[in-house]
Design a protein around this motif. Structure first.
Motif, PDB file in Angstrom:
ATOM      1  N   TRP A  44       0.818  -1.208   0.000  1.00 15.67           N
ATOM      2  CA  TRP A  44       0.000   0.000   0.000  1.00 15.67           C
ATOM      3  C   TRP A  44       0.852   1.258   0.000  1.00 15.67           C
ATOM      4  O   TRP A  44       0.468   2.273  -0.627  1.00 15.67           O
ATOM      5  N   ALA A  45       1.982   1.235   0.680  1.00 17.35           N
ATOM      6  CA  ALA A  45       2.842   2.433   0.712  1.00 17.35           C
ATOM      7  C   ALA A  45       3.336   2.793  -0.690  1.00 17.35           C
ATOM      8  O   ALA A  45       3.178   3.946  -1.128  1.00 17.35           O
ATOM      9  N   PRO A  46       3.948   1.863  -1.457  1.00 18.82           N
ATOM     10  CA  PRO A  46       4.347   2.239  -2.825  1.00 18.82           C
ATOM     11  C   PRO A  46       3.173   2.528  -3.751  1.00 18.82           C
ATOM     12  O   PRO A  46       3.314   3.323  -4.689  1.00 18.82           O
ATOM     13  N   VAL A  47       2.008   1.899  -3.512  1.00 17.89           N
ATOM     14  CA  VAL A  47       0.834   2.207  -4.337  1.00 17.89           C
ATOM     15  C   VAL A  47       0.417   3.663  -4.145  1.00 17.89           C
ATOM     16  O   VAL A  47       0.123   4.387  -5.118  1.00 17.89           O
ATOM     17  N   ILE A  48       0.399   4.116  -2.894  1.00 19.94           N
ATOM     18  CA  ILE A  48       0.010   5.502  -2.612  1.00 19.94           C
ATOM     19  C   ILE A  48       1.014   6.472  -3.235  1.00 19.94           C
ATOM     20  O   ILE A  48       0.633   7.472  -3.859  1.00 19.94           O
ATOM     21  N   VAL A  49       2.308   6.181  -3.077  1.00 18.82           N
ATOM     22  CA  VAL A  49       3.329   7.043  -3.676  1.00 18.82           C
ATOM     23  C   VAL A  49       3.216   7.031  -5.191  1.00 18.82           C
ATOM     24  O   VAL A  49       3.349   8.071  -5.854  1.00 18.82           O
ATOM     25  N   ALA A  93       9.362   1.427  -1.515  1.00 17.60           N
ATOM     26  CA  ALA A  93       9.250  -0.028  -1.394  1.00 17.60           C
ATOM     27  C   ALA A  93      10.413  -0.608  -0.602  1.00 17.60           C
ATOM     28  O   ALA A  93      10.221  -1.488   0.254  1.00 17.60           O
ATOM     29  N   VAL A  94      11.629  -0.136  -0.858  1.00 13.45           N
ATOM     30  CA  VAL A  94      12.799  -0.650  -0.136  1.00 13.45           C
ATOM     31  C   VAL A  94      12.731  -0.265   1.335  1.00 13.45           C
ATOM     32  O   VAL A  94      13.036  -1.077   2.222  1.00 13.45           O
ATOM     33  N   LEU A  95      12.336   0.970   1.631  1.00 17.07           N
ATOM     34  CA  LEU A  95      12.201   1.390   3.030  1.00 17.07           C
ATOM     35  C   LEU A  95      11.118   0.579   3.745  1.00 17.07           C
ATOM     36  O   LEU A  95      11.284   0.215   4.918  1.00 17.07           O
ATOM     37  N   ALA A  96      10.029   0.292   3.047  1.00 16.95           N
ATOM     38  CA  ALA A  96       8.978  -0.539   3.642  1.00 16.95           C
ATOM     39  C   ALA A  96       9.524  -1.919   3.964  1.00 16.95           C
ATOM     40  O   ALA A  96       9.224  -2.490   5.024  1.00 16.95           O
ATOM     41  N   GLY A  97      10.340  -2.493   3.054  1.00 17.48           N
ATOM     42  CA  GLY A  97      10.954  -3.787   3.327  1.00 17.48           C
ATOM     43  C   GLY A  97      11.898  -3.750   4.509  1.00 17.48           C
ATOM     44  O   GLY A  97      11.946  -4.688   5.313  1.00 17.48           O
ATOM     45  N   ILE A  98      12.653  -2.654   4.657  1.00 17.84           N
ATOM     46  CA  ILE A  98      13.579  -2.521   5.782  1.00 17.84           C
ATOM     47  C   ILE A  98      12.820  -2.453   7.105  1.00 17.84           C
ATOM     48  O   ILE A  98      13.170  -3.130   8.084  1.00 17.84           O
ATOM     49  N   PHE A  99      11.777  -1.631   7.159  1.00 24.86           N
ATOM     50  CA  PHE A  99      10.981  -1.539   8.388  1.00 24.86           C
ATOM     51  C   PHE A  99      10.303  -2.871   8.702  1.00 24.86           C
ATOM     52  O   PHE A  99      10.173  -3.253   9.876  1.00 24.86           O
ATOM     53  N   GLY A 143       7.774  -3.025  -5.547  1.00 22.56           N
ATOM     54  CA  GLY A 143       8.062  -1.653  -5.959  1.00 22.56           C
ATOM     55  C   GLY A 143       8.300  -1.545  -7.455  1.00 22.56           C
ATOM     56  O   GLY A 143       7.850  -0.587  -8.097  1.00 22.56           O
ATOM     57  N   TYR A 144       8.995  -2.535  -8.017  1.00 28.93           N
ATOM     58  CA  TYR A 144       9.247  -2.536  -9.463  1.00 28.93           C
ATOM     59  C   TYR A 144       7.934  -2.645 -10.247  1.00 28.93           C
ATOM     60  O   TYR A 144       7.719  -1.916 -11.223  1.00 28.93           O
TER      61      TYR A 144
END
Length: 302
Positions: A44-49, A93-99, A143-144
């Motif tokens: 959802w985070a990358p979808v919103i961005v 997407a990468v930051l979401a994966g890290i968190f 993310g891709y």
């Protein structure tokens, strides 16, 4: 009092008889699906961005193009590739994966759900590998995929405007398809394979500590950097960490422009696969994951 009713350690760790009927691959896929269902911010985070970048493109880029009466300049603006969309969505997407990795094994102990998950016929090995796959492999690929959809929508709008002004959008679409392949190559080599030890370290920290996993992930590294500087006055470790985080130099590709996923970059997959840093990093990732499995086995709820 008889001790016959108290199960021995090996009996507690044994897989229930009915678990043998379920293939390991199916259990792994079920675990991955469960993680994606529970941590919905991963997509959802990358979808919103991505949605915001599409709106921003329509307002900013098309607004700039239509505000000028110079047709050559208008065409130049419309043919600009929305690379900013790729950067914004992929970073999200990468930051979401890290968190996610920092919270994946800590959260189940914090909310005591680890007791429920350990009662299921899913081993610690499968659980840790599933979480690593979600945060270190699927998050960048999600993310891709969202990047492709967002850029596709932008190009559809841009193409409609170009056709309305008598321009041909063929070059723009050719650039998009070439760039899509280069971006996929960049995600597989750098954000998945090269960063594997970083993802595994975050997962290990999540399994080991009780609180503020982000601080504990950075604290040992900062301590080693300070110790190296105090004892030897050198900067080898911070230089190596920067080399690792920045994408490993130019082993995977030789960029022609300012962005590492530049479609005109010269891809060097053989050179990348022969890089000692790649295989050394994967070996370190395997060690971190093994330790995370052992730690999770020994951990209980907080």
């Amino acid at each position: 009092m008889s001790t016959d009713a108290i199960p021995r350690a090996e009996e507690r760790d044994a897989v229930p008889p009915h678990a043998a009927e379920v293939p390991a691959a199916r259990l792994f896929l079920w675990s991955v699906r469960r993680e994606l269902w529970e941590y919905r911010f991963l997509y959802w985070a990358p979808v919103i961005v991505g949605a915001l970048t599409v709106v921003g493109y329509v307002i900013a880029t098309l607004g700039r193009a239509l505000s000028t009466h110079d047709m050559a300049l208008r065409r130049k603006i419309l043919e600009e590739q929305p690379d900013f969309a790729a950067a914004m969505i992929l970073v999200t997407a990468v930051l979401a994966g890290i968190f996610y990795l920092l919270d994946a094994l800590q959260a189940e102990r914090r909310d005591r759900s680890i007791l429920f998950w350990k009662s299921l016929p899913v081993s610690d090995t499968l659980t840790v590998l599933a979480k690593f796959t979600v945060g270190g492999v699927l998050a960048p690929l999600i993310g891709y995929a969202i990047t492709l959809v967002a850029q596709f929508l932008m190009l559809l709008v841009g193409s409609a405007v170009m056709l309305a002004n008598g321009f041909g959008p063929g070059a723009m679409w050719h650039h998009f398809f070439v760039e899509s392949f280069g971006l996929l190559y960049h995600m597989l080599t750098i954000h998945i394979l090269w960063w594997a030890p970083l993802y595994a370290w975050l997962l290990l920290v999540s399994a080991a500590v009780r609180h503020i996993a982000f601080v504990w992930a950075a604290l040992p590294v900062a301590g080693l950097v300070a110790l190296e500087h105090a004892l030897f006055g050198s900067k080898f470790l911070p230089g190596y960490l920067l080399y690792r985080v920045s994408g490993g130099g130019m082993e995977a590709m030789v960029p022609a422009g300012k962005m590492p996923m530049d479609p005109m970059a010269h891809l060097t997959p053989i050179n990348f696969l022969l890089t000692p840093g790649l295989w050394g990093g994967l070996a370190v990732a395997a060690v971190f994951l093994y330790v995370a499995m052992r730690v999770r086995r020994a951990r209980g709820p907080m």
